[in-house]
Structures are given as structure tokens and as C-alpha cells.
Motif scaffolding. Structure first.
Motif, mmCIF file in Angstrom:
data_model
loop_
_atom_site.group_PDB
_atom_site.id
_atom_site.type_symbol
_atom_site.label_atom_id
_atom_site.label_comp_id
_atom_site.label_asym_id
_atom_site.label_seq_id
_atom_site.Cartn_x
_atom_site.Cartn_y
_atom_site.Cartn_z
ATOM 1 N N ALA A 25 14.727 -3.278 -4.670
ATOM 2 C CA ALA A 25 14.407 -2.838 -3.312
ATOM 3 C C ALA A 25 15.653 -2.905 -2.445
ATOM 4 O O ALA A 25 16.636 -3.582 -2.771
ATOM 5 C CB ALA A 25 13.300 -3.715 -2.730
ATOM 6 N N LEU A 26 15.622 -2.191 -1.321
ATOM 7 C CA LEU A 26 16.709 -2.227 -0.356
ATOM 8 C C LEU A 26 16.346 -3.189 0.770
ATOM 9 O O LEU A 26 15.187 -3.278 1.183
ATOM 10 C CB LEU A 26 16.946 -0.825 0.212
ATOM 11 N N LYS A 27 17.324 -3.922 1.259
ATOM 12 C CA LYS A 27 17.071 -4.907 2.297
ATOM 13 C C LYS A 27 17.010 -4.243 3.669
ATOM 14 O O LYS A 27 17.974 -3.622 4.119
ATOM 15 C CB LYS A 27 18.168 -5.985 2.278
ATOM 16 N N VAL A 28 15.834 -4.345 4.299
ATOM 17 C CA VAL A 28 15.647 -3.835 5.658
ATOM 18 C C VAL A 28 14.798 -4.841 6.420
ATOM 19 O O VAL A 28 14.183 -5.734 5.836
ATOM 20 C CB VAL A 28 14.944 -2.453 5.665
ATOM 21 N N GLU A 29 14.761 -4.694 7.723
ATOM 22 C CA GLU A 29 13.904 -5.520 8.564
ATOM 23 C C GLU A 29 12.487 -4.938 8.498
ATOM 24 O O GLU A 29 12.233 -3.862 9.028
ATOM 25 C CB GLU A 29 14.414 -5.522 10.000
ATOM 26 N N VAL A 30 11.584 -5.657 7.850
ATOM 27 C CA VAL A 30 10.241 -5.128 7.601
ATOM 28 C C VAL A 30 9.342 -5.347 8.811
ATOM 29 O O VAL A 30 9.169 -6.469 9.282
ATOM 30 C CB VAL A 30 9.614 -5.786 6.357
ATOM 31 N N GLU B 32 8.607 -6.103 -2.531
ATOM 32 C CA GLU B 32 9.965 -6.532 -2.172
ATOM 33 C C GLU B 32 10.870 -6.700 -3.385
ATOM 34 O O GLU B 32 12.090 -6.836 -3.244
ATOM 35 C CB GLU B 32 9.908 -7.838 -1.390
ATOM 36 N N ARG B 33 10.289 -6.650 -4.600
ATOM 37 C CA ARG B 33 11.106 -6.758 -5.819
ATOM 38 C C ARG B 33 11.536 -5.398 -6.359
ATOM 39 O O ARG B 33 12.187 -5.325 -7.396
ATOM 40 C CB ARG B 33 10.327 -7.522 -6.891
ATOM 41 N N GLY B 34 11.173 -4.324 -5.671
ATOM 42 C CA GLY B 34 11.617 -3.003 -6.099
ATOM 43 C C GLY B 34 10.596 -2.297 -6.961
ATOM 44 O O GLY B 34 9.410 -2.260 -6.637
ATOM 45 N N HIS C 290 4.270 12.117 -14.267
ATOM 46 C CA HIS C 290 4.682 10.788 -13.821
ATOM 47 C C HIS C 290 3.539 10.130 -13.056
ATOM 48 O O HIS C 290 2.893 10.763 -12.217
ATOM 49 C CB HIS C 290 5.912 10.881 -12.903
ATOM 50 N N VAL C 291 3.307 8.855 -13.326
ATOM 51 C CA VAL C 291 2.292 8.088 -12.611
ATOM 52 C C VAL C 291 2.988 6.938 -11.893
ATOM 53 O O VAL C 291 3.912 6.329 -12.429
ATOM 54 C CB VAL C 291 1.190 7.587 -13.569
ATOM 55 N N LEU C 292 2.533 6.659 -10.640
ATOM 56 C CA LEU C 292 3.240 5.700 -9.788
ATOM 57 C C LEU C 292 2.277 4.647 -9.241
ATOM 58 O O LEU C 292 1.986 4.622 -8.033
ATOM 59 C CB LEU C 292 3.941 6.428 -8.633
ATOM 60 N N PRO C 293 1.797 3.731 -10.065
ATOM 61 C CA PRO C 293 0.912 2.675 -9.568
ATOM 62 C C PRO C 293 1.707 1.505 -9.011
ATOM 63 O O PRO C 293 2.907 1.362 -9.281
ATOM 64 C CB PRO C 293 0.175 2.244 -10.838
ATOM 65 N N ASN C 294 1.032 0.650 -8.223
ATOM 66 C CA ASN C 294 1.667 -0.628 -7.901
ATOM 67 C C ASN C 294 1.410 -1.609 -9.042
ATOM 68 O O ASN C 294 0.688 -1.300 -10.009
ATOM 69 C CB ASN C 294 1.201 -1.159 -6.550
ATOM 70 N N GLU C 295 1.996 -2.784 -8.949
ATOM 71 C CA GLU C 295 1.914 -3.733 -10.057
ATOM 72 C C GLU C 295 0.478 -4.139 -10.360
ATOM 73 O O GLU C 295 0.055 -4.192 -11.526
ATOM 74 C CB GLU C 295 2.757 -4.969 -9.757
ATOM 75 N N SER C 296 -0.290 -4.428 -9.321
ATOM 76 C CA SER C 296 -1.672 -4.843 -9.521
ATOM 77 C C SER C 296 -2.476 -3.743 -10.200
ATOM 78 O O SER C 296 -3.248 -4.004 -11.138
ATOM 79 C CB SER C 296 -2.298 -5.219 -8.182
#
Length: 307
Positions: free
Chosen positions: A241-246, A225-227, A187-193
Motif C-alpha cells: 500500500a501507499l502511505k497517505v493520511e487516511v 493497509e497491507r496492500g 480477473h477477480v478482485l476480492p478482499n482478503e476476507s
């Protein structure tokens, strides 16, 4: 050990909140300053321990004061640091992060000893004894990108070890080199960019599918923030994503990886494990630094039932 993390080890120096860099020698008062163990191997290792795993970490740090701190804080958090290489005369990797009020995190970074990590720095027998191996930042520890290490990863996977991979940079040349790992990981886990830069695709879904076609069983693209998007042979699923105070987004990707790996080791399928990763990332976002927010697995998973 249940999990071995391999790769990038960084000392983070964080200040919050920072709205501007003052001119000249002016001073700005902030609410909080912290030093933490961070990086795609070290930060993930700390979160994995908090989520109930036995963890050993491997890589390189300098034989300097920052290295002393990093080794000490990792050990304090419960990470086995006995296989971590100390390099005389080299700088331990470090970042200064002025955290904006919205949780954003520009950085000043020195890569240090991470750049010199090779297969010779790793304890192969310990890797063989692990249930999971997490490669953190192979685009920066590019000395690992050699046939002998790829062969070892293939051996580990054939013996049932789960191999996951995260990335650190957003430099196209380095990310391009990291593509060579794709046939050798689960499994590879990159961010969108990172996913888009690696593939040249214009959107996250197309990028995830392009990466999936190169060999891994799962591609998980984090979207802030889009999950995240989870791509497997069964298709592509969006995990919100889950809503939390960032407070600070530093280390959210590392926490996502830690939660995901923990989910897999608890028998969850890829999509469900991604939700565990989402919960871990949400916890970390509520505090300052990559080791903030997470205390244990039950309270982390409680976010999934509370949402």
C-alpha cells in the motif's frame, strides 16, 4: 464506451467522525456529512471516469427520490446512465456509514433493487462494444448467475473484451454462488476476507491460488493497509500500500478496481495495473466517500513516483 460497469448501485450517506451512537435522542456534532454514488458498479464507474475512461453503467435502482439522486449524481460525474433500469415501487439501495476517526466504516444497509438485476436489464450490444466490462457485486446481483450470462461473458472475452469482477458481501452463501463466475472472467478482485470465505483457505496467498485454479487469468486480493496480492500463472506478488493520511476507507476497493482496469486498458501488465489500482485506492482514502480524492489520472499516478 470504453468500460461498462454492471451490478450494484448504492447511495451512501456518510458522517465523519463518529465515535459512538448517542443514546436516546441526543445529538452529536460531526465535521462532515455527504451523499455519494457508491457500490461496486456505480462507485467504480465514477472513479473510472475520473481516470479518463468513457463509462456506461448498468443495473437497477428504484423509482424513488434516492434513485433520482443516484442517477443525477452519476450523470453529473460523466457516467452514461441511459442503460440504468428504474424499478417502480422498489427502494434504491442505500447505506448509512458512520465513519470512525481512524477511517473505519461500520454500516447500515438496505440492498433494494440490486437484488433483482438480471440479464434482461442489460444492453448486450453496448457490452459487446466495450473494451472492458467490470462486474461489481455479482454475489448480490445473483440473478446474473445463469448460463445465458456466462455464455455472454465467454463471447465477450473471445472477442477481446476484458472482464473483471469485484464482490460486495461477506456472506458465505452468496460468495459461494459467486464462484460460478470464476471460469468466465479474466480477473477477480476480492478482499482478503472474501477470498478466504470463498475458498476455505486460512491465508490470503493460499486463497488467491485456489481462486486462480478455478479459471481466471488473475486474482488480486486486497489487504487493506497491507496492500494487495497479485496471483497469475507467473506466481504471486505482493504490492504494498501507499502511505497517505487516511480519512475514510469507503470505496477504496472500488477505486482499486477502477485503477486496475484503467492500467490494463493502457497496456500495463497485471502487476503494474495493480499498482495503478493501489494509487487510486490511496487517493480515495484521503477524503470522505467513494468519490473522494481522485481528480485525474496524472495526479493519481504521481503517488507512485512520490512514494
Amino acid at each position: 464506451m470504453t468500460v461498462a460497469t454492471v451490478g450494484v448501485h448504492i447511495v451512501d450517506i456518510l458522517a465523519r467522525p463518529v465515535e459512538h451512537i448517542p443514546p436516546g435522542q441526543d445529538t452529536v456534532l460531526v465535521d462532515q456529512i455527504r451523499l455519494t454514488a457508491a457500490g461496486a458498479a456505480a462507485g467504480t464507474a465514477v472513479d473510472l471516469v475520473k481516470l479518463g475512461n468513457d463509462v456506461v453503467t448498468m443495473g437497477a435502482v428504484g423509482d424513488d427520490e434516492l434513485g433520482d439522486f443516484l442517477v443525477a449524481v452519476l450523470a453529473k460525474r460523466g457516467v452514461d446512465v441511459s442503460r440504468l433500469t428504474r424499478r417502480p415501487g422498489e427502494q434504491t439501495a442505500a447505506s448509512i456509514l458512520p465513519i470512525r476517526p481512524d477511517g473505519g466504516r461500520p454500516s447500515f444497509h438496505v440492498p433494494g433493487a440490486n437484488l433483482g438485476v438480471t440479464l434482461a436489464d442489460l444492453d448486450v450490444e453496448t457490452l459487446r462494444a466495450a473494451r472492458a466490462v467490470h462486474l461489481g457485486g455479482v454475489d448480490v446481483t445473483f440473478g446474473l448467475g445463469e448460463p445465458a450470462f456466462f455464455g455472454l461473458l465467454d463471447e465477450l472475452r473471445a472477442d477481446g473484451v476484458v472482464v473483471t469482477m469485484d464482490l460486495l458481501s461477506e456472506l458465505p452463501d452468496l460468495l459461494g454462488m459467486a464462484r460460478a463466475f470464476l471460469p468466465h472472467v479474466d480477473h477477480v478482485l476480492p478482499n482478503e476476507s472474501q477470498a478466504r470465505l470463498m475458498t476455505g483457505e486460512g491465508d490470503a496467498r493460499a486463497a488467491a491460488l485456489a481462486l486462480l485454479a478455478e479459471g481466471p487469468r488473475g486474482v488480486l486480493v486486497t489487504l487493506g493497509e497491507r496492500g494487495s496480492l497479485v496471483a497469475t500463472e507467473a506466481g504471486v506478488e505482493h504490492v504494498p500500500a501507499l502511505k497517505v493520511e487516511v480519512a475514510d476507507t469507503t470505496g477504496c476497493g472500488d477505486a482499486y478496481c477502477a485503477g486496475f482496469v484503467t492500467g490494463l486498458l493502457h497496456g500495463q501488465d497485471v502487476a503494474a495495473a495493480a499498482r495503478w489500482g493501489t494509487a487510486a485506492a490511496a487517493r480515495v482514502a484521503t477524503g470522505l466517500g467513494s468519490d473522494a480524492g481522485i481528480t485525474d489520472l496524472p495526479s493519481t499516478l504521481a503517488l507512485l513516483t512520490d512514494s
